[in-house]
Design a protein around this motif. Structure first.
Motif, PDB file in Angstrom:
ATOM      1  N   ILE A  79       2.790   3.066 -17.626  1.00  0.00           N
ATOM      2  CA  ILE A  79       1.449   2.901 -18.211  1.00  0.00           C
ATOM      3  C   ILE A  79       0.489   3.944 -17.653  1.00  0.00           C
ATOM      4  O   ILE A  79      -0.424   4.409 -18.353  1.00  0.00           O
ATOM      5  N   PHE A  80       0.690   4.343 -16.390  1.00  0.00           N
ATOM      6  CA  PHE A  80      -0.178   5.334 -15.737  1.00  0.00           C
ATOM      7  C   PHE A  80       0.664   6.529 -15.285  1.00  0.00           C
ATOM      8  O   PHE A  80       0.834   6.751 -14.081  1.00  0.00           O
ATOM      9  N   PRO A  81       1.196   7.312 -16.215  1.00  0.00           N
ATOM     10  CA  PRO A  81       2.097   8.414 -15.830  1.00  0.00           C
ATOM     11  C   PRO A  81       1.407   9.490 -14.999  1.00  0.00           C
ATOM     12  O   PRO A  81       2.072  10.195 -14.236  1.00  0.00           O
ATOM     13  N   GLU A  82       0.091   9.621 -15.135  1.00  0.00           N
ATOM     14  CA  GLU A  82      -0.636  10.643 -14.377  1.00  0.00           C
ATOM     15  C   GLU A  82      -1.109  10.116 -13.022  1.00  0.00           C
ATOM     16  O   GLU A  82      -1.684  10.877 -12.233  1.00  0.00           O
ATOM     17  N   GLY A  83      -0.917   8.841 -12.763  1.00  0.00           N
ATOM     18  CA  GLY A  83      -1.368   8.266 -11.501  1.00  0.00           C
ATOM     19  C   GLY A  83      -2.878   8.164 -11.439  1.00  0.00           C
ATOM     20  O   GLY A  83      -3.569   8.059 -12.458  1.00  0.00           O
ATOM     21  N   PRO A 110      -4.750   2.995 -11.086  1.00  0.00           N
ATOM     22  CA  PRO A 110      -3.499   2.235 -10.899  1.00  0.00           C
ATOM     23  C   PRO A 110      -3.240   1.867  -9.440  1.00  0.00           C
ATOM     24  O   PRO A 110      -2.662   0.811  -9.163  1.00  0.00           O
ATOM     25  N   PHE A 111      -3.652   2.728  -8.501  1.00  0.00           N
ATOM     26  CA  PHE A 111      -3.473   2.414  -7.082  1.00  0.00           C
ATOM     27  C   PHE A 111      -4.198   1.117  -6.734  1.00  0.00           C
ATOM     28  O   PHE A 111      -3.604   0.181  -6.177  1.00  0.00           O
ATOM     29  N   LEU A 112      -5.485   1.060  -7.055  1.00  0.00           N
ATOM     30  CA  LEU A 112      -6.287  -0.122  -6.722  1.00  0.00           C
ATOM     31  C   LEU A 112      -5.848  -1.342  -7.520  1.00  0.00           C
ATOM     32  O   LEU A 112      -5.801  -2.462  -6.980  1.00  0.00           O
ATOM     33  N   PHE A 113      -5.537  -1.137  -8.800  1.00  0.00           N
ATOM     34  CA  PHE A 113      -5.082  -2.257  -9.635  1.00  0.00           C
ATOM     35  C   PHE A 113      -3.804  -2.867  -9.068  1.00  0.00           C
ATOM     36  O   PHE A 113      -3.686  -4.090  -8.912  1.00  0.00           O
ATOM     37  N   VAL A 157       7.540  -5.092  -6.371  1.00  0.00           N
ATOM     38  CA  VAL A 157       8.513  -4.106  -6.864  1.00  0.00           C
ATOM     39  C   VAL A 157       8.721  -4.281  -8.367  1.00  0.00           C
ATOM     40  O   VAL A 157       8.752  -3.297  -9.129  1.00  0.00           O
ATOM     41  N   VAL A 158       8.834  -5.536  -8.805  1.00  0.00           N
ATOM     42  CA  VAL A 158       9.005  -5.800 -10.242  1.00  0.00           C
ATOM     43  C   VAL A 158       7.767  -5.340 -11.009  1.00  0.00           C
ATOM     44  O   VAL A 158       7.876  -4.776 -12.111  1.00  0.00           O
ATOM     45  N   LEU A 159       6.573  -5.549 -10.452  1.00  0.00           N
ATOM     46  CA  LEU A 159       5.339  -5.144 -11.119  1.00  0.00           C
ATOM     47  C   LEU A 159       5.269  -3.632 -11.321  1.00  0.00           C
ATOM     48  O   LEU A 159       4.704  -3.156 -12.322  1.00  0.00           O
ATOM     49  N   LEU A 160       5.839  -2.869 -10.411  1.00  0.00           N
ATOM     50  CA  LEU A 160       5.811  -1.411 -10.548  1.00  0.00           C
ATOM     51  C   LEU A 160       6.536  -0.930 -11.798  1.00  0.00           C
ATOM     52  O   LEU A 160       6.194   0.120 -12.354  1.00  0.00           O
ATOM     53  N   VAL A 161       7.551  -1.671 -12.232  1.00  0.00           N
ATOM     54  CA  VAL A 161       8.372  -1.224 -13.363  1.00  0.00           C
ATOM     55  C   VAL A 161       7.525  -0.989 -14.618  1.00  0.00           C
ATOM     56  O   VAL A 161       7.633   0.076 -15.246  1.00  0.00           O
ATOM     57  N   PRO A 162       6.641  -1.913 -15.034  1.00  0.00           N
ATOM     58  CA  PRO A 162       5.788  -1.616 -16.193  1.00  0.00           C
ATOM     59  C   PRO A 162       4.563  -0.767 -15.861  1.00  0.00           C
ATOM     60  O   PRO A 162       4.045  -0.056 -16.723  1.00  0.00           O
ATOM     61  N   VAL A 163       4.078  -0.840 -14.603  1.00  0.00           N
ATOM     62  CA  VAL A 163       2.841  -0.132 -14.265  1.00  0.00           C
ATOM     63  C   VAL A 163       3.050   1.381 -14.229  1.00  0.00           C
ATOM     64  O   VAL A 163       2.189   2.150 -14.682  1.00  0.00           O
ATOM     65  N   ILE A 164       4.168   1.848 -13.701  1.00  0.00           N
ATOM     66  CA  ILE A 164       4.405   3.296 -13.572  1.00  0.00           C
ATOM     67  C   ILE A 164       4.315   4.020 -14.913  1.00  0.00           C
ATOM     68  O   ILE A 164       3.596   5.021 -15.033  1.00  0.00           O
ATOM     69  N   ILE A 174       0.831  -1.203   0.000  1.00  0.00           N
ATOM     70  CA  ILE A 174       0.000   0.000   0.000  1.00  0.00           C
ATOM     71  C   ILE A 174       0.866   1.253   0.000  1.00  0.00           C
ATOM     72  O   ILE A 174       0.611   2.207  -0.755  1.00  0.00           O
ATOM     73  N   ALA A 175       1.907   1.254   0.829  1.00  0.00           N
ATOM     74  CA  ALA A 175       2.793   2.422   0.895  1.00  0.00           C
ATOM     75  C   ALA A 175       3.448   2.703  -0.453  1.00  0.00           C
ATOM     76  O   ALA A 175       3.607   3.860  -0.848  1.00  0.00           O
ATOM     77  N   HIS A 176       3.808   1.648  -1.170  1.00  0.00           N
ATOM     78  CA  HIS A 176       4.487   1.836  -2.457  1.00  0.00           C
ATOM     79  C   HIS A 176       3.515   2.183  -3.582  1.00  0.00           C
ATOM     80  O   HIS A 176       3.944   2.549  -4.681  1.00  0.00           O
ATOM     81  N   ALA A 177       2.210   2.075  -3.301  1.00  0.00           N
ATOM     82  CA  ALA A 177       1.203   2.518  -4.270  1.00  0.00           C
ATOM     83  C   ALA A 177       0.769   3.957  -4.031  1.00  0.00           C
ATOM     84  O   ALA A 177       0.123   4.560  -4.890  1.00  0.00           O
ATOM     85  N   VAL A 178       1.100   4.511  -2.869  1.00  0.00           N
ATOM     86  CA  VAL A 178       0.655   5.862  -2.509  1.00  0.00           C
ATOM     87  C   VAL A 178       1.059   6.928  -3.529  1.00  0.00           C
ATOM     88  O   VAL A 178       0.272   7.850  -3.791  1.00  0.00           O
TER      89      VAL A 178
END
Length: 351
Positions: free
Chosen positions: A300-304, A308-311, A291-298, A33-37
């Motif tokens: 894809i959702f540059p505006e946040g 993306p938080f919930l996904f 952590v690995v999942l964040l690499v492609p997700v960030i 959760i903290a890393h999705a904030v």
């Protein structure tokens, strides 16, 4: 329970403790959760932002506390030497994983390598008696901020202000032990040692669980009172910061363990802790995967945003639960166990 001034007798083969697994699950879910904030930064009300900050501050100290409790359950085992060797190998594996994750493109302040070094430094100390462990934890808690300030000043910086300028201050070991801006072994070690003492006390001790909960809440309220009195956090690892984070970890641990103890009294096998315990058993794999999942997700959702938080949180946590529930041991846990020495010496078979 071992006598207060002596180290415990060699442990029997460890069994899983649902409450401890659930506490580990709470810690790793809090990390996710903290890393999705950052996806929702600036989009949430002040009250929600405050709660998310508490979740962020809870994750790492609770993980260190659970690590200490787990180490206290199994150390020294059949021999202190084998127990230490196993901890060192596992610690090195965590360091390598952490360093590898740091090289990826994301915004996470990776903690695995610090936890690995914490395991290497902290486990041999468990040969000490309980009173010595508590005394050492108290000394580290009290002196830690002064050590951070002194080392930062010696490196040409100011704690909470100007960054150190000395070349030696960039040495990874110096960073991991003292100068890291987010976490450091110096301030996690007291929590690790307290976890080991709690294991010696007995994880089924309801009174201890309630004392952890109430004492932890008192520490959190104390840190908030200090802030109202103008004694705000100046740098990560100072006394108000340690008071808050240690309090959060103790309160969460106490609540989870008290809930588990209450569960054991009931005839029903169902418990709200079960899903968290399943996640806690694959916590290391979840940490690496998210952590690995964040690499492609960030990118894809540059505006946040909340999508993306919930996904990100749902995929990470639900995926870990499904793996733990239907597959079993996590792949990273399996790998670390595979390279670690056995707790027991090999059995010699007569020819």
């Amino acid at each position: 329970m071992a006598p207060a001034g002596t180290a415990p007798a060699p442990a029997r083969a460890p069994t899983r403790v649902l409450g401890l697994d659930a506490a580990r699950g709470v810690a790793v879910v809090a990390m996710v959760i903290a890393h999705a904030v950052p996806f929702v930064s600036g989009r949430v009300p002040e009250a929600v932002a405050f709660l998310l900050l508490q979740v962020n501050d809870l994750a790492s100290p609770l993980f260190a506390l659970v690590m200490g409790a787990a180490a206290g359950l199994v150390f020294p085992g059949p021999s202190a030497w084998r127990g230490t060797a196993r901890a060192v190998v596992r610690g090195v594996a965590l360091v390598l994983l952490g360093v590898g994750l740091e090289r990826l493109d994301h915004w996470v302040a990776v903690i695995l390598h610090l936890l690995g070094l914490l395991l290497i430094v902290g486990t041999p100390l468990l040969v000490l008696g309980t009173r010595w462990l508590l005394g050492l934890a108290a000394v580290l808690f009290a002196a830690g901020p002064s050590v951070i300030e002194a080392v930062t000043r010696a490196a040409g910086g100011v704690a909470g202000g100007q960054a150190p300028t000395a070349a030696w201050a960039t040495n990874p070991l110096v960073q991991w032990l003292v100068l890291n801006a987010h976490y450091r072994v110096l301030t996690l070690l007291p929590i690790f040692l307290v976890g080991a003492v709690l294991a010696r006390r007995g994880l089924g001790d309801e009174q201890t669980s309630w004392w952890c909960l109430m004492g932890g809440l008192a520490m959190v309220w104390g840190s908030l009172a200090l802030e109202l009195l103008g004694m705000e956090v100046v740098f990560s690892g100072d006394h108000p910061d340690q008071l808050q984070e240690t309090g959060l970890a103790l309160a969460a641990y106490g609540l989870v363990m008290a809930t588990d103890i209450a569960r054991r009294r009931r005839t029903s096998a169902g418990t709200p802790l079960q899903p968290l315990a399943v996640i806690g058993r694959v916590a290391l794999s979840l940490y690496v995967a998210h952590v690995v999942l964040l690499v492609p997700v960030i990118p894809i959702f540059p505006e946040g945003g909340w999508l993306p938080f919930l996904f990100f949180v749902w995929v990470s946590v639900a995926g870990a639960w499904a793996w733990g529930r239907f597959v079993g041991r996590g792949p990273v846990e399996w790998l670390v166990d595979a390279v670690s020495p056995s707790r027991r010496p090999p059995v010699e078979v007569a020819a």
